[in-house]
Motif scaffolding. Structure first.
Motif, PDB file in Angstrom:
ATOM      1  N   UNK A 145       0.827  -1.204   0.000  1.00  0.00           N
ATOM      2  CA  UNK A 145       0.000   0.000   0.000  1.00  0.00           C
ATOM      3  C   UNK A 145       0.865   1.260   0.000  1.00  0.00           C
ATOM      4  N   UNK A 146       1.951   1.250   0.792  1.00  0.00           N
ATOM      5  CA  UNK A 146       2.830   2.420   0.840  1.00  0.00           C
ATOM      6  C   UNK A 146       3.482   2.692  -0.503  1.00  0.00           C
ATOM      7  N   UNK A 147       3.918   1.639  -1.203  1.00  0.00           N
ATOM      8  CA  UNK A 147       4.529   1.798  -2.520  1.00  0.00           C
ATOM      9  C   UNK A 147       3.500   2.278  -3.548  1.00  0.00           C
ATOM     10  N   UNK A 148       2.280   1.762  -3.415  1.00  0.00           N
ATOM     11  CA  UNK A 148       1.221   2.197  -4.336  1.00  0.00           C
ATOM     12  C   UNK A 148       0.892   3.673  -4.113  1.00  0.00           C
ATOM     13  N   UNK A 149       0.854   4.093  -2.846  1.00  0.00           N
ATOM     14  CA  UNK A 149       0.589   5.508  -2.534  1.00  0.00           C
ATOM     15  C   UNK A 149       1.688   6.392  -3.104  1.00  0.00           C
ATOM     16  N   UNK A 150       2.940   5.939  -2.982  1.00  0.00           N
ATOM     17  CA  UNK A 150       4.066   6.734  -3.488  1.00  0.00           C
ATOM     18  C   UNK A 150       3.967   6.887  -5.001  1.00  0.00           C
ATOM     19  N   UNK A 151       3.605   5.811  -5.677  1.00  0.00           N
ATOM     20  CA  UNK A 151       3.487   5.887  -7.144  1.00  0.00           C
ATOM     21  C   UNK A 151       2.331   6.789  -7.553  1.00  0.00           C
ATOM     22  N   UNK A 152       1.215   6.696  -6.826  1.00  0.00           N
ATOM     23  CA  UNK A 152       0.062   7.536  -7.131  1.00  0.00           C
ATOM     24  C   UNK A 152       0.393   9.006  -6.910  1.00  0.00           C
ATOM     25  N   UNK A 153       1.068   9.298  -5.806  1.00  0.00           N
ATOM     26  CA  UNK A 153       1.445  10.687  -5.521  1.00  0.00           C
ATOM     27  C   UNK A 153       2.418  11.213  -6.566  1.00  0.00           C
ATOM     28  N   UNK A 183       3.760  10.671   4.604  1.00  0.00           N
ATOM     29  CA  UNK A 183       2.605  10.253   3.816  1.00  0.00           C
ATOM     30  C   UNK A 183       1.339  10.322   4.666  1.00  0.00           C
ATOM     31  N   UNK A 184       0.222  10.633   4.036  1.00  0.00           N
ATOM     32  CA  UNK A 184      -1.057  10.631   4.736  1.00  0.00           C
ATOM     33  C   UNK A 184      -1.467   9.183   4.995  1.00  0.00           C
TER      34      UNK A 184
END
Length: 290
Positions: A145-153, A183-184
C-alpha cells in the motif's frame, strides 16, 4: 668573516719586476738580495695570498649554495603544506557538497531503459530523505500500500512548493514540500499486519543497498528482521504476541537509529532481548485489560 666581492680566480699576478713596483722592492733589498730576488719574493707573497683568497671564495660559494638549497627546501616544504591544506579543504568541501546535494552526484549509467520487471520500486521522497540521514522511518512506506501511494502521488502531485529545513551544519536550506511531509495515513510499525511487514522487508533492504548504506548495517538489520520472523511469537495464534513482537521491533529500531550518532553508539540490534519482548507483551496485555 669578511665577505669577498670579487672572484680571486680571475686575478693575475702583477709583474713585480716592472718599474711600477720598484718602490715595493726597497724593504726587501739587502747586500744579499737584489731587485730580482725582491720581485720574486713579492710574487711568492701574492701567490700565497691569492691561494688563501681562492679558498675563502670557495667556502663563500659553498655557504651561499647551501643557503640557497635550504631556502628552496623551505619554499618547497611550505608549498607542499599549502597544497596539502588546499587538497584537504577541497576534499572537505566536496564531501559537504556531496552530502548536501547527493542527488546531483548519483552516477547514471549509459544504458537503455530497463524492462518493466527490472524497474526499481518508487518510494516516498519523505522516506528516502529520512534514510539518507540514517533516521528511523516506518516500514509502511515499503508495504504494498505504501509503494502504491508513493506511485500515485508521483503521478498526480503538482505541488512544487519549497519549505525551509535545518541542515546537519545548522544552516537553513530549502527542500521540496513533498520531501518534508510524511505520507497521509502512514501506519506505525507496531500496527502493521505481519503479512504487510514481511512484504516490506525485501523492498526496505534493497533500498538500503541502493542508498549506499554500510554492508555491516544492512546485514545487521536483515538479521534483525529475520530473527523477529523466526521468533515463536511471530507464528503464534495469539494476536497479542504478534503485536508485542512488532511493538518491540518499533521501539528497538527507533532507539537504535537515535543511538548511532551518540558517543555511546548503537548496538547489534539483531540480538533480540527476550526480557524486553516479554515486558512489551505484559505492557500490552495490561493495557488491554485496563
Amino acid at each position: 668573516m669578511t665577505r669577498l666581492h670579487a672572484d680571486p680566480n680571475s686575478e693575475q699576478c702583477p709583474d713585480f719586476a716592472s718599474a711600477e713596483f720598484q718602490s715595493s722592492h726597497a724593504p726587501l733589498l739587502s747586500p744579499t738580495s737584489n731587485d730580482a730576488q725582491a720581485a720574486a719574493t713579492l710574487c711568492t707573497i701574492w701567490t700565497a695570498t691569492n691561494a688563501t683568497l681562492k679558498a675563502k671564495w670557495q667556502l663563500q660559494l659553498d655557504a651561499e649554495a647551501l643557503e640557497l638549497t635550504e631556502q628552496q627546501h623551505l619554499r618547497d616544504e611550505a608549498e607542499a603544506q599549502r597544497l596539502e591544506a588546499q587538497a584537504q579543504l577541497n576534499a572537505t568541501t566536496a564531501d559537504k557538497d556531496w552530502k548536501k546535494n547527493r542527488i546531483h552526484h548519483i552516477p547514471i549509467p549509459s544504458r537503455p531503459r530497463p524492462k518493466r520487471a527490472a524497474e526499481s520500486f518508487l518510494v516516498s521522497d519523505f522516506a528516502l530523505r529520512k534514510l539518507d540521514r540514517a533516521q528511523f522511518v516506518e516500514l509502511y512506506y515499503w508495504t504494498n500500500k505504501g509503494l502504491a501511494d508513493a506511485r500515485l502521488n508521483f503521478l498526480t502531485a503538482d505541488d512544487d512548493s519549497m519549505v525551509p529545513t535545518a541542515a546537519a551544519d545548522s544552516s537553513t536550506s530549502w527542500i521540496a514540500a513533498s520531501v518534508a511531509r510524511p505520507a497521509a495515513g502512514v501506519i506505525a510499525d507496531h500496527l502493521l499486519a505481519p503479512l504487510d511487514f514481511s512484504h516490506a522487508i525485501p523492498h526496505f533492504i534493497a533500498l538500503l543497498e541502493q542508498q549506499g548504506w554500510e554492508d555491516s548495517r544492512i546485514v545487521m538489520l536483515a538479521n534483525f528482521f529475520s530473527a523477529l520472523m523466526l521468533h515463536n511469537y511471530w507464528c503464534s495464534d495469539n494476536a497479542l504476541e504478534q503485536r508485542a513482537l512488532l511493538a518491540y521491533k518499533e521501539d528497538q529500531h527507533h532507539a537504535w537509529h537515535q543511538a548511532i550518532p551518540l558517543a555511546s553508539g548503537a548496538w547489534d540490534i539483531s540480538i533480540l532481548d527476550e526480557m524486553e519482548i516479554s515486558q512489551t507483551f505484559d505492557r500490552l496485555y495490561h493495557s488491554e485489560r485496563d
